[in-house]
Each structure stands twice: as C-alpha cells, then as structure tokens.
Design a protein around this motif. Structure first.
Motif, PDB file in Angstrom:
ATOM      1  N   PHE A 107       0.834  -1.211   0.000  1.00  0.00           N
ATOM      2  CA  PHE A 107       0.000   0.000   0.000  1.00  0.00           C
ATOM      3  C   PHE A 107       0.867   1.259   0.000  1.00  0.00           C
ATOM      4  O   PHE A 107       1.965   1.270   0.572  1.00  0.00           O
ATOM      5  CB  PHE A 107      -0.924   0.011   1.224  1.00  0.00           C
ATOM      6  N   VAL A 108       0.365   2.310  -0.657  1.00  0.00           N
ATOM      7  CA  VAL A 108       1.065   3.587  -0.648  1.00  0.00           C
ATOM      8  C   VAL A 108       1.035   4.122   0.793  1.00  0.00           C
ATOM      9  O   VAL A 108      -0.032   4.189   1.410  1.00  0.00           O
ATOM     10  CB  VAL A 108       0.394   4.592  -1.621  1.00  0.00           C
ATOM     11  N   ASP A 109       2.197   4.446   1.316  1.00  0.00           N
ATOM     12  CA  ASP A 109       2.314   4.819   2.734  1.00  0.00           C
ATOM     13  C   ASP A 109       2.827   6.253   2.844  1.00  0.00           C
ATOM     14  O   ASP A 109       3.885   6.575   2.313  1.00  0.00           O
ATOM     15  CB  ASP A 109       3.292   3.842   3.416  1.00  0.00           C
ATOM     16  N   GLY A 110       2.049   7.101   3.512  1.00  0.00           N
ATOM     17  CA  GLY A 110       2.486   8.487   3.721  1.00  0.00           C
ATOM     18  C   GLY A 110       1.561   9.519   3.100  1.00  0.00           C
ATOM     19  O   GLY A 110       1.736  10.719   3.310  1.00  0.00           O
ATOM     20  N   THR A 111       0.542   9.045   2.353  1.00  0.00           N
ATOM     21  CA  THR A 111      -0.331   9.961   1.602  1.00  0.00           C
ATOM     22  C   THR A 111      -0.920  11.074   2.465  1.00  0.00           C
ATOM     23  O   THR A 111      -0.958  12.229   2.053  1.00  0.00           O
ATOM     24  CB  THR A 111      -1.517   9.175   0.987  1.00  0.00           C
ATOM     25  N   GLU A 112      -1.417  10.712   3.631  1.00  0.00           N
ATOM     26  CA  GLU A 112      -2.139  11.713   4.443  1.00  0.00           C
ATOM     27  C   GLU A 112      -1.239  12.417   5.444  1.00  0.00           C
ATOM     28  O   GLU A 112      -1.735  13.023   6.400  1.00  0.00           O
ATOM     29  CB  GLU A 112      -3.335  11.054   5.149  1.00  0.00           C
ATOM     30  N   ASN A 113       0.069  12.345   5.245  1.00  0.00           N
ATOM     31  CA  ASN A 113       0.960  13.133   6.086  1.00  0.00           C
ATOM     32  C   ASN A 113       0.651  14.607   5.906  1.00  0.00           C
ATOM     33  O   ASN A 113       0.379  15.051   4.785  1.00  0.00           O
ATOM     34  CB  ASN A 113       2.420  12.904   5.663  1.00  0.00           C
ATOM     35  N   ALA A 128     -10.133  -0.847  10.696  1.00  0.00           N
ATOM     36  CA  ALA A 128      -9.226  -0.431   9.608  1.00  0.00           C
ATOM     37  C   ALA A 128      -8.157   0.500  10.177  1.00  0.00           C
ATOM     38  O   ALA A 128      -8.434   1.315  11.066  1.00  0.00           O
ATOM     39  CB  ALA A 128     -10.002   0.290   8.513  1.00  0.00           C
ATOM     40  N   HIS A 129      -6.941   0.369   9.634  1.00  0.00           N
ATOM     41  CA  HIS A 129      -5.805   1.148  10.143  1.00  0.00           C
ATOM     42  C   HIS A 129      -6.109   2.643  10.187  1.00  0.00           C
ATOM     43  O   HIS A 129      -5.864   3.305  11.205  1.00  0.00           O
ATOM     44  CB  HIS A 129      -4.587   0.867   9.254  1.00  0.00           C
ATOM     45  N   ILE A 130      -6.647   3.194   9.106  1.00  0.00           N
ATOM     46  CA  ILE A 130      -6.810   4.651   9.109  1.00  0.00           C
ATOM     47  C   ILE A 130      -8.036   5.093   9.911  1.00  0.00           C
ATOM     48  O   ILE A 130      -8.087   6.219  10.376  1.00  0.00           O
ATOM     49  CB  ILE A 130      -6.806   5.273   7.690  1.00  0.00           C
ATOM     50  N   MET A 164       3.788  13.342  11.920  1.00  0.00           N
ATOM     51  CA  MET A 164       4.498  13.269  10.639  1.00  0.00           C
ATOM     52  C   MET A 164       5.240  11.941  10.605  1.00  0.00           C
ATOM     53  O   MET A 164       6.095  11.687  11.444  1.00  0.00           O
ATOM     54  CB  MET A 164       5.495  14.439  10.599  1.00  0.00           C
ATOM     55  N   ARG A 165       4.874  11.094   9.645  1.00  0.00           N
ATOM     56  CA  ARG A 165       5.507   9.762   9.552  1.00  0.00           C
ATOM     57  C   ARG A 165       6.563   9.763   8.456  1.00  0.00           C
ATOM     58  O   ARG A 165       6.422  10.452   7.462  1.00  0.00           O
ATOM     59  CB  ARG A 165       4.441   8.707   9.233  1.00  0.00           C
ATOM     60  N   ASP A 166       7.606   8.966   8.710  1.00  0.00           N
ATOM     61  CA  ASP A 166       8.629   8.808   7.670  1.00  0.00           C
ATOM     62  C   ASP A 166       8.975   7.316   7.578  1.00  0.00           C
ATOM     63  O   ASP A 166      10.152   6.945   7.533  1.00  0.00           O
ATOM     64  CB  ASP A 166       9.861   9.668   8.008  1.00  0.00           C
TER      65      ASP A 166
HETATM   66  C1  HEM Z   1      -1.860   5.826   7.383  1.00  0.00           C
HETATM   67  C2  HEM Z   1       0.800   1.808   6.825  1.00  0.00           C
HETATM   68  C3  HEM Z   1       1.989   1.949  11.533  1.00  0.00           C
HETATM   69  C4  HEM Z   1      -0.342   6.158  11.958  1.00  0.00           C
HETATM   70  C5  HEM Z   1      -1.276   4.708   6.847  1.00  0.00           C
HETATM   71  C6  HEM Z   1      -1.478   4.241   5.488  1.00  0.00           C
HETATM   72  C7  HEM Z   1      -0.735   3.124   5.339  1.00  0.00           C
HETATM   73  C8  HEM Z   1      -0.057   2.870   6.596  1.00  0.00           C
HETATM   74  C9  HEM Z   1      -0.594   2.280   4.091  1.00  0.00           C
HETATM   75  C10 HEM Z   1      -2.410   4.898   4.441  1.00  0.00           C
HETATM   76  C11 HEM Z   1      -1.753   5.946   3.613  1.00  0.00           C
HETATM   77  C12 HEM Z   1      -1.288   7.159   4.384  1.00  0.00           C
HETATM   78  O1  HEM Z   1      -2.033   8.100   4.635  1.00  0.00           O
HETATM   79  O2  HEM Z   1      -0.115   7.131   4.763  1.00  0.00           O
HETATM   80  C13 HEM Z   1       1.359   1.517   8.057  1.00  0.00           C
HETATM   81  C14 HEM Z   1       2.186   0.363   8.317  1.00  0.00           C
HETATM   82  C15 HEM Z   1       2.525   0.410   9.648  1.00  0.00           C
HETATM   83  C16 HEM Z   1       1.901   1.585  10.212  1.00  0.00           C
HETATM   84  C17 HEM Z   1       2.586  -0.692   7.275  1.00  0.00           C
HETATM   85  C18 HEM Z   1       3.328  -0.553  10.451  1.00  0.00           C
HETATM   86  C19 HEM Z   1       3.343  -1.839  10.269  1.00  0.00           C
HETATM   87  C20 HEM Z   1       1.431   3.073  12.065  1.00  0.00           C
HETATM   88  C21 HEM Z   1       1.539   3.476  13.438  1.00  0.00           C
HETATM   89  C22 HEM Z   1       0.879   4.669  13.559  1.00  0.00           C
HETATM   90  C23 HEM Z   1       0.356   5.006  12.253  1.00  0.00           C
HETATM   91  C24 HEM Z   1       2.263   2.690  14.527  1.00  0.00           C
HETATM   92  C25 HEM Z   1       0.647   5.562  14.753  1.00  0.00           C
HETATM   93  C26 HEM Z   1       1.160   5.392  15.936  1.00  0.00           C
HETATM   94  C27 HEM Z   1      -0.924   6.441  10.754  1.00  0.00           C
HETATM   95  C28 HEM Z   1      -1.661   7.666  10.481  1.00  0.00           C
HETATM   96  C29 HEM Z   1      -2.125   7.558   9.155  1.00  0.00           C
HETATM   97  C30 HEM Z   1      -1.638   6.284   8.653  1.00  0.00           C
HETATM   98  C31 HEM Z   1      -1.880   8.839  11.425  1.00  0.00           C
HETATM   99  C32 HEM Z   1      -2.945   8.608   8.358  1.00  0.00           C
HETATM  100  C33 HEM Z   1      -4.390   8.523   8.694  1.00  0.00           C
HETATM  101  C34 HEM Z   1      -5.177   9.527   7.851  1.00  0.00           C
HETATM  102  O3  HEM Z   1      -5.073  10.730   8.141  1.00  0.00           O
HETATM  103  O4  HEM Z   1      -5.879   9.098   6.925  1.00  0.00           O
HETATM  104  N1  HEM Z   1      -0.416   3.856   7.494  1.00  0.00           N
HETATM  105  N2  HEM Z   1       1.214   2.230   9.214  1.00  0.00           N
HETATM  106  N3  HEM Z   1       0.701   4.017  11.371  1.00  0.00           N
HETATM  107  N4  HEM Z   1      -0.922   5.640   9.633  1.00  0.00           N
HETATM  108 FE1  HEM Z   1       0.111   3.909   9.441  1.00  0.00          FE
END
Ligand code: HEM
Length: 295
Positions: free
Chosen positions: A129-135, A203-205, A221-223
């Motif tokens: 999946f594209v990761d970081g879009t909603e940063n 769901a994650h988001i 801010m994720r990197d």
């Molecule tokens: C969104 C992957 C861990 C916080 C996302 C997205 C993906 C993703 C694919 C959707 C695209 C995007 O907006 O970046 C992962 C993976 C992780 C992980 C593979 C670890 C195995 C985490 C953790 C946190 C987190 C530990 C917080 C403590 C967020 C946030 C969003 C997000 C805040 C954006 C939500 C939004 O505004 O839509 N992540 N993530 N992620 N993730 Fe993760």
C-alpha cells in the motif's frame, strides 16, 4: 538509516560533547553532495536525558515509552538512549555519516539496532500500500511536529516514537485484495480512501484519525521505511512518527493495540509485529550545538 544506541556508564561527558558536534559531522558528509540532502536527526531517550542533563528541566513530553498491551497484540517497549535518523536521496551518504558516527561513538556507546530502509515502488510499504499519503504538509506539518510556547525552553524541538515491525507476508498474501483494503481503509492500486460508512471499525486509518475536544484532527508526521532481508525471510516496516506532543502518537497506538472501542484492534497487527518501541526527545539544532534551554 535508523541507528539505536545505548550509552555506556561513565561516557556521559563524552557523549554530551559528541552531540554538540553532530551538526559538524553531518556537514562534513552533506557538503560534498548537496543535492542528496543528507539530514541527521538525533533523539534522546528519557533515561539518558537524566544522565546527560541532570540540572536542566526535562522536556515536558519526555518519558520512557510504556508498553501497550491489547487483548491480542502488544506494543513492546525496548531499550534506546539515542536514536539517529539519517536521511538522504542516496544510501551511501547515510552510510558514510553512520560510519563516521560509529567511529566517534566507539567506546562510549553501543549500536544495538541498525536498519537500512529503502524506498519501494510508488512510495509503497511491503504490504503493497502507498504509505504516507495523508501526512501533513507545509505549515500544517511544521505545526504538527514543532514544540512551541507550550514548552518554551525546548521550542523548535520535537518528539519521535519508533517501532520496528516485521510482517507475516505469507498470512497477508493469503488475504484477498478486498480484505487487505479493509485492513488499511484505502484502495490498494490507486490509494483512494474508502467512504466512511464502508470503512471497517478495525481499519488502520479509521483508528489513526483522531481529534481533540474541539473536533480538530490531531496529526503526526511519519517517515516510515520498508526494510528487509530476503535470505532471512524478514520483511518489515520501520515506523517513525514525529509529533510536538508524543501523547498524540500514544493515543494512536492505544487505538491500534487496544482498539476504539476496546477490542477493535487494528487489523494490520494480525500481520505486523513490533520488535521494538521507544520514545525520544528531538532537540533543535540550536540546542544540540549548545545545550542550554531557550526561552
Ligand atoms: C496511514 C501503513 C503503523 C499512523 C497509513 C497508510 C498506510 C499505513 C498504508 C495509508 C496511507 C497514508 O495516509 O499514509 C502503516 C504500516 C505500519 C503503520 C505498514 C506498520 C506496520 C502506524 C503506526 C501509527 C500510524 C504505529 C501511529 C502510531 C498512521 C496515520 C495515518 C496512517 C496517522 C494517516 C491517517 C489519515 O489521516 O488518513 N499507514 N502504518 N501508522 N498511519 Fe500507518
């Protein structure tokens, strides 16, 4: 590159000195290839802070990372005095600075974890999946990560939480694309967010979009970077989240591991297990160069 170090007993003065030299060490490597934008971010863990700066006030949000235990999955807390986050368009730039730092810190600190992340197609993670879009971007990003007047002595600094995740790729690949999309909350190919009423509660988001009492979205801010070793069958995501207030990231982690409501833990955790977990204060460059509080 992500380096985690523990500082030897008795090396406090030497490490304090080395930290004031970090900007200079970075310039030594960065200056030779300015287009590669080499950056070095240093995080200081809570225990080390007390050893290095016993006479300075503690940054408000700095504390050891506390384990979060859900019904099924646990966000572990693991050792780390210093986090060194090296970024550049090219790995050799990071590697050269890491090599230099390794030499400088030798005898004073042990590198207990080293991860070389890489960019994967389309900014995707290894789950595809594209990761970081909603940063957040621009001013919003700066506002999300930069400590301001709420802790004036450390204004310009930040906090960072890191977790090194390993993925169960066989389990993940056994899901249909639709099931994977349900786990993330976005479409896989074109990276579009699902409608709210279609997004599953686990769901994650869904779990990571959080708001303050006034309804304003709280952002970090994720990197994140993929990393791995084919021979070791190791496929991972190095999660790294910067925030001006680490309780925002901790809130997201509680949602992921315990669930909101409790029990609705994040579906990606069934295929992603954190091996590490730590929290650091990230001082401003001014503070690193001359460690006295501002304000
Ligand atoms: C969104 C992957 C861990 C916080 C996302 C997205 C993906 C993703 C694919 C959707 C695209 C995007 O907006 O970046 C992962 C993976 C992780 C992980 C593979 C670890 C195995 C985490 C953790 C946190 C987190 C530990 C917080 C403590 C967020 C946030 C969003 C997000 C805040 C954006 C939500 C939004 O505004 O839509 N992540 N993530 N992620 N993730 Fe993760």
């Amino acid at each position: 590159m992500f380096l985690t170090l523990t500082v030897n007993d008795g090396s406090e003065e030497a490490v304090r000195d080395l930290l004031t030299g970090m900007s200079g060490f970075t310039r030594s490597v960065a200056f030779r290839e300015p287009d590669e934008h080499l950056l070095c971010v240093v995080g200081i863990g809570s225990h080390l802070w007390d050893r290095l700066f016993p006479n300075l006030p503690k940054p408000r949000g700095l504390h050891p990372f506390e384990e979060i235990k859900g019904d099924k999955h646990t966000a572990v807390s693991t050792p780390g005095d210093l986090l060194i986050h090296l970024r550049s368009g090219r790995l050799d730039m990071c590697f050269e600075l890491a090599r230099l730092l390794g030499k400088k810190f030798e005898g004073h600190a042990e590198i207990i974890d080293e991860v070389h992340g890489f960019k994967f197609f389309d900014e995707r993670d290894l789950l595809g999946f594209v990761d970081g879009t909603e940063n957040p971007e621009g001013d919003k990003a700066e506002d999300a990560v930069t400590i301001g007047e709420e802790d004036a002595a450390y204004a310009g600094g930040s906090y960072v939480i890191v977790q090194k995740y390993l993925h169960d790729m066989a389990g993940w690949d056994a899901l249909s694309v639709e099931e994977q999309e349900d786990a993330i909350g976005r479409s896989k190919l074109d990276d579009v967010e699902m409608d709210d009423d279609a997004k599953p509660a686990n769901a994650h988001i869904k779990l990571n979009v959080i708001h303050d009492a006034d309804g304003k979205q709280l952002q970090i801010m994720r990197d994140n970077m993929p990393f791995g070793s084919v021979g070791e069958r190791e496929f991972g995501t190095y999660f790294i989240g910067y925030a001006k207030d680490p309780s925002v990231t901790e809130h997201m982690l509680r949602n992921m591991f315990i669930g909101d409501p409790p029990g609705t833990y994040d579906r990606i955790l069934d295929f992603s297990t954190p091996q590490t977990g730590a929290l650091y204060f990230v001082p401003s460059v001014d503070f690193l160069d001359d460690p006295t509080p501002r304000g």
